[in-house]
Motif scaffolding. Structure first.
Motif, mmCIF file in Angstrom:
data_model
loop_
_atom_site.group_PDB
_atom_site.id
_atom_site.type_symbol
_atom_site.label_atom_id
_atom_site.label_comp_id
_atom_site.label_asym_id
_atom_site.label_seq_id
_atom_site.Cartn_x
_atom_site.Cartn_y
_atom_site.Cartn_z
ATOM 1 N N PHE A 36 -36.075 5.639 -116.196
ATOM 2 C CA PHE A 36 -36.307 4.307 -116.751
ATOM 3 C C PHE A 36 -37.318 4.307 -117.899
ATOM 4 C CE2 PHE A 36 -38.283 0.138 -116.883
ATOM 5 C CZ PHE A 36 -37.204 -0.717 -116.790
ATOM 6 N N GLU A 37 -38.412 4.986 -117.711
ATOM 7 C CA GLU A 37 -39.471 4.946 -118.723
ATOM 8 C C GLU A 37 -39.074 5.648 -120.007
ATOM 9 O OE1 GLU A 37 -42.980 6.518 -117.025
ATOM 10 O OE2 GLU A 37 -43.001 5.118 -115.333
ATOM 11 N N ARG A 118 -33.062 1.017 -110.967
ATOM 12 C CA ARG A 118 -34.278 0.207 -111.125
ATOM 13 C C ARG A 118 -33.986 -1.015 -111.981
ATOM 14 N NH1 ARG A 118 -38.526 3.969 -111.829
ATOM 15 N NH2 ARG A 118 -39.956 2.372 -112.514
ATOM 16 N N THR A 121 -32.053 -3.719 -109.918
ATOM 17 C CA THR A 121 -32.767 -4.518 -108.930
ATOM 18 C C THR A 121 -33.920 -5.296 -109.558
ATOM 19 O OG1 THR A 121 -34.245 -2.720 -108.323
ATOM 20 C CG2 THR A 121 -32.204 -2.891 -107.111
ATOM 21 N N PHE A 122 -34.314 -4.906 -110.769
ATOM 22 C CA PHE A 122 -35.417 -5.611 -111.399
ATOM 23 C C PHE A 122 -34.908 -6.787 -112.225
ATOM 24 C CE2 PHE A 122 -38.841 -5.954 -114.657
ATOM 25 C CZ PHE A 122 -39.836 -6.343 -113.783
ATOM 26 N N ALA A 123 -33.638 -6.791 -112.511
ATOM 27 C CA ALA A 123 -33.059 -7.822 -113.371
ATOM 28 C C ALA A 123 -33.372 -9.221 -112.861
ATOM 29 C CB ALA A 123 -31.547 -7.618 -113.442
ATOM 30 N N ASP A 124 -33.719 -10.100 -113.784
ATOM 31 C CA ASP A 124 -33.964 -11.492 -113.389
ATOM 32 C C ASP A 124 -32.728 -12.341 -113.719
ATOM 33 O OD1 ASP A 124 -33.945 -11.861 -116.052
ATOM 34 O OD2 ASP A 124 -36.036 -12.435 -116.248
ATOM 35 N N ILE A 171 -32.828 3.055 -103.744
ATOM 36 C CA ILE A 171 -34.209 2.818 -104.179
ATOM 37 C C ILE A 171 -35.191 3.675 -103.382
ATOM 38 C CG2 ILE A 171 -36.069 1.109 -104.148
ATOM 39 C CD1 ILE A 171 -34.421 0.381 -106.332
ATOM 40 N N THR A 172 -35.033 3.681 -102.076
ATOM 41 C CA THR A 172 -35.979 4.457 -101.267
ATOM 42 C C THR A 172 -35.844 5.945 -101.561
ATOM 43 O OG1 THR A 172 -34.450 4.599 -99.405
ATOM 44 C CG2 THR A 172 -35.978 2.759 -99.402
ATOM 45 N N TRP A 173 -34.612 6.384 -101.822
ATOM 46 C CA TRP A 173 -34.442 7.797 -102.173
ATOM 47 C C TRP A 173 -35.100 8.084 -103.519
ATOM 48 C CZ3 TRP A 173 -30.765 9.506 -106.098
ATOM 49 C CH2 TRP A 173 -30.794 10.901 -106.284
ATOM 50 N N LEU A 174 -34.843 7.235 -104.503
ATOM 51 C CA LEU A 174 -35.369 7.463 -105.843
ATOM 52 C C LEU A 174 -36.894 7.472 -105.861
ATOM 53 C CD1 LEU A 174 -32.911 5.224 -107.859
ATOM 54 C CD2 LEU A 174 -33.185 7.713 -108.062
ATOM 55 N N SER A 175 -37.493 6.661 -105.014
ATOM 56 C CA SER A 175 -38.957 6.632 -105.030
ATOM 57 C C SER A 175 -39.538 7.647 -104.058
ATOM 58 C CB SER A 175 -39.462 5.223 -104.734
ATOM 59 O OG SER A 175 -39.058 4.837 -103.446
ATOM 60 N N GLY A 176 -38.691 8.518 -103.536
ATOM 61 C CA GLY A 176 -39.186 9.618 -102.715
ATOM 62 C C GLY A 176 -39.609 9.222 -101.322
ATOM 63 N N ARG A 177 -39.197 8.044 -100.867
ATOM 64 C CA ARG A 177 -39.607 7.612 -99.530
ATOM 65 C C ARG A 177 -38.528 7.873 -98.494
ATOM 66 N NH1 ARG A 177 -40.018 2.930 -101.925
ATOM 67 N NH2 ARG A 177 -39.138 1.823 -100.161
ATOM 68 N N ARG B 118 -39.839 -8.323 -106.398
ATOM 69 C CA ARG B 118 -39.497 -7.551 -107.593
ATOM 70 C C ARG B 118 -40.438 -6.358 -107.727
ATOM 71 N NH1 ARG B 118 -38.273 -11.416 -111.621
ATOM 72 N NH2 ARG B 118 -38.335 -9.853 -113.285
ATOM 73 N N ARG B 125 -42.710 6.231 -107.832
ATOM 74 C CA ARG B 125 -43.336 7.139 -106.874
ATOM 75 C C ARG B 125 -44.845 6.947 -106.752
ATOM 76 N NH1 ARG B 125 -38.724 10.787 -106.897
ATOM 77 N NH2 ARG B 125 -39.395 12.144 -105.209
#
Lengths: 207, 207
Positions: A36-37, A118, A121-124, A171-177, B118, B125
């Motif tokens: 994303f960044e 990301r 799910t962040f879309a408004d 999401i949980t996978w991507l954030s390593g959780r 959000r 991470r």
DNA sequence: GCTAAGTCTGAAACTTGTTCTAGATTAGCG
DNA sequence: CGCTAATCTAGAACAAGTTTCAGACTTAGC
């Protein structure tokens, strides 16, 4: 039969269509590198060979751009899946298999997955139409796997819950959780809902 | 018994604790007005009466701040729920009732909900520990509603799927793509998984 | 080919999250 | 009290998303 993506796109010229494709390609490329960044609007514009203002005319925000990128990728996936449909015995198995196949595709490009999910799910509210298109595409893919043409409301609820689980598990996978194994378990768990809503004796009429 | 939030917080002084509380209060206040976008770090700092640098010392990013805000609110909810536990017949009903109660609380402050949810799903991470704390709190609330002390792995999977659905359904509601009624249906649908994983004859041993 | 309308470019400006710095304040300690 | 280290403040500076604008280029209609 096919889900129409753009409701009232005012017929782009060839050069405009080419620009659009270059932009989406640059977006996916940058996303694949750093997630994303790494998708920075100035860089996307430069890589696509358009001015920043033009980029914003085509996609009114970074989120719009990434959601459109996801739309693009999903369409590929949908095509691929239609060529080699899942082979499981019952609907739940086929849906789980389909989602796991999609998951493996995402694992090959985890950064791209990060950017797309990301953004999604962040879309408004301003991105609702586009997110909705993605959602309808996902629903279509799942219903395909189930082999249903005319799902009951109950089955549609199950599909919605499966989609919820799918997005959130990613999401949980991507954030390593969560581990890959855990995502697999969650998908298989939620797919059990399909058995619950299956009307006994009414098998798929798919030829 | 109670979930411990901060692992190694180096014992804040009274004034520091007060600052922290002022910041969280300002954050929730601004979020209540205008959601995620209205929580602007400069404004939070001013409303809390601290310098911008100090705000960043307490919460290293806007996402950290909002996730901490959510932690705070969840703790309230957990306390409230323990005072008036859900009254349903079976575990699935009680969980659905609990989540619907939480949902109604969020409906009263939709902008605050927007900011918190959000942030939670956008977190990368670097915020994993904090997001994990929120997740554990949510799990604890659901297990409380189920009346389970020692859940089986299968039941934990069901709880994870319920959490996935909960978060994602909230997102669709917040972005205007799903109605309140639809969220209710999704929650009730996913809670049916609890029945699936309940071992027959083994009722809750809750006193 | 000519013109009006629309589109694209390049560049600057603006917004908000984040970082940095120098000096003032506070806390803990002898 | 007086010292030292940590913390806090004010404010500038930086980064990336977004907006704006004047001028060049395309397109469509004639």
């Amino acid at each position: 039969m096919t889900a129409d993506a753009r409701p009232a796109a005012p017929a782009l010229t060839e050069r405009q269509e080419a620009r659009r494709r270059r932009i989406l390609h640059a977006s996916a490329q940058l996303a694949s590198r750093g997630g994303f960044e790494a998708v920075q609007m100035r860089e996307v514009a430069e890589a696509a060979g358009v001015a920043l203002g033009t980029l914003y005319r085509y996609f009114p925000s970074k989120i719009h751009l990434l959601v459109a990128t996801m739309q693009d990728q999903l369409q590929h996936l949908h095509t691929t899946l239609r060529k080699r449909p899942p082979a499981g015995e019952d609907a739940a198995q086929r849906v789980a298999e389909t989602l796991m196949r999609a998951f493996r595709a995402l694992q090959r490009e985890p950064h791209l997955a990060d950017a797309m999910v990301r953004a999604l799910t962040f879309a408004d509210r301003s991105v609702s139409p586009e997110v909705d298109t993605v959602s309808r595409l996902t629903t279509a893919i799942i219903l395909d796997a189930m082999g249903l043409e005319h799902p009951t409301p109950e089955q549609l609820s199950a599909v919605r819950v499966i989609e919820h689980t799918w997005h959130s598990a990613l999401i949980t996978w991507l954030s390593g959780r969560a581990s890959i194994a855990q995502v697999k378990i969650d998908i298989e768990t939620v797919c059990r809902l399909i058995d619950l809503t299956a009307e006994p004796g009414r098998e798929t009429g798919r030829g």
